[in-house]
Design a protein around this motif. Structure first.
Motif, mmCIF file in Angstrom:
data_model
loop_
_atom_site.group_PDB
_atom_site.id
_atom_site.type_symbol
_atom_site.label_atom_id
_atom_site.label_comp_id
_atom_site.label_asym_id
_atom_site.label_seq_id
_atom_site.Cartn_x
_atom_site.Cartn_y
_atom_site.Cartn_z
ATOM 1 N N GLY A 160 111.189 40.742 -30.193
ATOM 2 C CA GLY A 160 109.793 40.393 -29.991
ATOM 3 C C GLY A 160 108.853 41.460 -30.494
ATOM 4 O O GLY A 160 107.838 41.165 -31.139
ATOM 5 N N LEU A 161 109.180 42.730 -30.246
ATOM 6 C CA LEU A 161 108.346 43.835 -30.698
ATOM 7 C C LEU A 161 108.350 43.953 -32.222
ATOM 8 O O LEU A 161 107.294 44.157 -32.852
ATOM 9 C CB LEU A 161 108.825 45.139 -30.063
ATOM 10 N N VAL A 162 109.521 43.813 -32.825
ATOM 11 C CA VAL A 162 109.633 43.912 -34.290
ATOM 12 C C VAL A 162 108.831 42.809 -34.971
ATOM 13 O O VAL A 162 108.058 43.064 -35.912
ATOM 14 C CB VAL A 162 111.117 43.854 -34.716
ATOM 15 N N VAL A 163 108.988 41.564 -34.503
ATOM 16 C CA VAL A 163 108.300 40.436 -35.135
ATOM 17 C C VAL A 163 106.784 40.548 -34.958
ATOM 18 O O VAL A 163 106.019 40.405 -35.913
ATOM 19 C CB VAL A 163 108.809 39.100 -34.552
ATOM 20 N N ALA A 164 106.341 40.818 -33.725
ATOM 21 C CA ALA A 164 104.903 40.910 -33.474
ATOM 22 C C ALA A 164 104.273 42.061 -34.252
ATOM 23 O O ALA A 164 103.181 41.921 -34.819
ATOM 24 C CB ALA A 164 104.645 41.077 -31.980
ATOM 25 N N THR A 165 104.944 43.205 -34.311
ATOM 26 C CA THR A 165 104.410 44.354 -35.047
ATOM 27 C C THR A 165 104.332 44.061 -36.540
ATOM 28 O O THR A 165 103.327 44.372 -37.199
ATOM 29 C CB THR A 165 105.287 45.598 -34.801
ATOM 30 N N ALA A 166 105.376 43.443 -37.084
ATOM 31 C CA ALA A 166 105.396 43.143 -38.515
ATOM 32 C C ALA A 166 104.300 42.151 -38.897
ATOM 33 O O ALA A 166 103.585 42.351 -39.895
ATOM 34 C CB ALA A 166 106.766 42.583 -38.904
ATOM 35 N N ILE A 167 104.136 41.099 -38.094
ATOM 36 C CA ILE A 167 103.142 40.065 -38.429
ATOM 37 C C ILE A 167 101.726 40.612 -38.322
ATOM 38 O O ILE A 167 100.879 40.409 -39.209
ATOM 39 C CB ILE A 167 103.302 38.837 -37.511
ATOM 40 N N PHE A 168 101.438 41.353 -37.276
ATOM 41 C CA PHE A 168 100.059 41.771 -37.041
ATOM 42 C C PHE A 168 99.709 43.105 -37.673
ATOM 43 O O PHE A 168 98.619 43.635 -37.439
ATOM 44 C CB PHE A 168 99.769 41.764 -35.539
ATOM 45 N N HIS A 169 100.613 43.641 -38.494
ATOM 46 C CA HIS A 169 100.233 44.725 -39.394
ATOM 47 C C HIS A 169 99.781 44.175 -40.737
ATOM 48 O O HIS A 169 99.380 44.940 -41.619
ATOM 49 C CB HIS A 169 101.398 45.706 -39.577
ATOM 50 N N LEU A 170 99.863 42.866 -40.901
ATOM 51 C CA LEU A 170 99.318 42.237 -42.102
ATOM 52 C C LEU A 170 97.799 42.169 -42.014
ATOM 53 O O LEU A 170 97.211 42.315 -40.938
ATOM 54 C CB LEU A 170 99.896 40.824 -42.259
ATOM 55 N N THR A 171 97.167 41.930 -43.137
ATOM 56 C CA THR A 171 95.717 41.796 -43.195
ATOM 57 C C THR A 171 95.345 40.323 -43.137
ATOM 58 O O THR A 171 95.901 39.507 -43.879
ATOM 59 C CB THR A 171 95.161 42.417 -44.490
ATOM 60 N N PHE A 172 94.408 39.978 -42.252
ATOM 61 C CA PHE A 172 93.921 38.607 -42.128
ATOM 62 C C PHE A 172 92.449 38.602 -42.524
ATOM 63 O O PHE A 172 91.600 39.097 -41.800
ATOM 64 C CB PHE A 172 94.104 38.094 -40.695
ATOM 65 N N CYS A 173 92.184 38.048 -43.713
ATOM 66 C CA CYS A 173 90.829 38.063 -44.271
ATOM 67 C C CYS A 173 90.063 36.772 -43.996
ATOM 68 O O CYS A 173 88.854 36.706 -44.221
ATOM 69 C CB CYS A 173 90.895 38.271 -45.787
ATOM 70 N N GLY A 174 90.757 35.754 -43.540
ATOM 71 C CA GLY A 174 90.147 34.439 -43.342
ATOM 72 C C GLY A 174 90.676 33.467 -44.373
ATOM 73 O O GLY A 174 91.112 33.889 -45.450
ATOM 74 N N PRO A 175 90.722 32.175 -44.068
ATOM 75 C CA PRO A 175 90.257 31.505 -42.845
ATOM 76 C C PRO A 175 91.115 31.872 -41.623
ATOM 77 O O PRO A 175 92.118 32.563 -41.755
ATOM 78 C CB PRO A 175 90.412 30.023 -43.183
ATOM 79 N N ASN A 176 90.682 31.403 -40.457
ATOM 80 C CA ASN A 176 91.347 31.799 -39.214
ATOM 81 C C ASN A 176 91.861 30.609 -38.405
ATOM 82 O O ASN A 176 92.044 30.719 -37.200
ATOM 83 C CB ASN A 176 90.393 32.625 -38.354
ATOM 84 N N GLU A 177 92.094 29.467 -39.074
ATOM 85 C CA GLU A 177 92.604 28.286 -38.376
ATOM 86 C C GLU A 177 94.131 28.242 -38.443
ATOM 87 O O GLU A 177 94.715 28.111 -39.525
ATOM 88 C CB GLU A 177 92.026 27.003 -38.987
#
Length: 342
Positions: A160-177
């Protein structure tokens, strides 16, 4: 956990969960009532199993202790997703904060993979019980069982920690749906921007598939050896008795991996958003709903213990009266003298 992630590089502060917004509005209250009843039944069923095992000393065995750990992971898994789902069904603003999305992904993956690891441990327990019964108490000692449960929870937490850390170290520029009713990995990867997205997607996919496939193969190996051992039992009654001890676990494994394969192994692009949402519901809501039913109905020993434990609490007076009558009858037999000359 959220504090350890660098969230400043993303311009998105919240996500919109599209989920059920594409369904006709008049269906949403029906979905809410149906999913609420299933969620409450899931909680009640797992709590009932835990209370029965706790109160019946005859069930203080590794198999039922693993079942308690499985019930806990199931309760926490549904708690991480279902309440939010129910709230969004009755809301017009289905947004989730960035940090809340991280938390939901971490806890859902932690408890989901803990569930898979515990199912694997339960398969190993049945293998030892049937194939090595004379060594069962040694191989499945209390210390060994505690280590297996701890490793299952630790493994789930790490993934859980590995997956969440990897995904949310990405950049989210939009859209947000997010085209889902929760913070699911594939829809989030579609929203991420940057050159490292394919690498993260590949890494997360390998971590998840490797662990799930590894658990499935270990369970498959356990049951291959179990079936081979059962077929060597000479009597039909003995074979039936041996198989009945692992039937409920086997059914839950089939349901668990069956619904998971429908979601994760389906061909891409062949299903609409509505059908994808309904298929995801089968794993998120339906599978936890079915699990306590299967264990309660298919396990004769657990079912008997439930009746004994909770019927005695529901009708204590009748049981007390019956006990008093038995004592009085025994006392009457002991005190009435025998006729003279007999």
């Amino acid at each position: 956990m959220a504090a350890t992630l660098d969230l400043n590089h993303s311009s998105v502060s919240e996500f919109i969960l599209v989920g059920f917004s594409t369904f006709p509005p008049h269906l949403l209250p029906i979905f809410f009532l149906l999913f609420l009843l299933m969620y409450l039944f899931t909680l009640l069923g797992n709590l009932l199993i835990m209370a029965t095992v706790w109160s019946e000393r005859g069930l203080h065995t590794p198999m039922y202790l693993f079942l308690c750990a499985l019930s806990i992971s199931e309760i926490l898994y549904t708690l991480s997703i279902t309440p939010r789902l129910l709230a969004d069904l009755l809301s017009t603003r289905r947004t989730i904060a960035f940090a809340a999305c991280i938390s939901q992904m971490f806890f859902s993956f932690t408890f989901g993979f803990t569930h898979s690891f515990l199912l694997t441990v339960m398969g190993y327990d049945r293998y030892v019980a049937i194939c090595h019964p004379l060594r069962y108490n040694v191989l499945m000692s209390p210390r060994g069982c505690a280590c297996l449960v701890a490793c299952s929870w630790s493994g789930g937490s790490v993934i859980g920690l590995v997956v969440a850390t990897a995904i949310f170290h990405l950049t989210f520029c939009g859209p947000n749906e997010i085209q889902h009713f929760g913070c699911h990995v594939p829809p989030l990867l579609k929203l991420a921007c940057g050159t490292d997205v394919p690498v993260v997607a590949l890494g997360v996919g390998l971590v998840c598939i490797t662990n799930l496939l590894g658990c499935f193969l270990l369970i498959l190996l356990s049951y291959t050896l179990i079936v081979a051992a059962i077929l060597k039992i000479p009597s039909a009654e003995g074979r039936h008795k041996a198989f009945s001890t692992c039937a409920s676990h086997l059914i839950v494994v089939i349901v668990h991996y069956g619904f998971a394969s429908i979601i994760y192994l389906k061909p891409r692009g062949l299903h609409s958003h509505k059908s994808n949402t309904l298929m995801a519901i089968t794993y998120t809501v339906l599978t936890p709903f079915l699990s306590p039913i299967i264990f309660s109905l298919r396990n004769k020993e657990l079912k008997t213990a439930m009746k004994k434990t909770f019927l005695s609490k529901l009708y204590p007076s009748s049981n007390q009266v019956a006990s008093v009558n038995v004592v009085l009858e025994e006392g009457r037999r002991m005190t009435i003298p025998s006729p003279v000359g007999l």
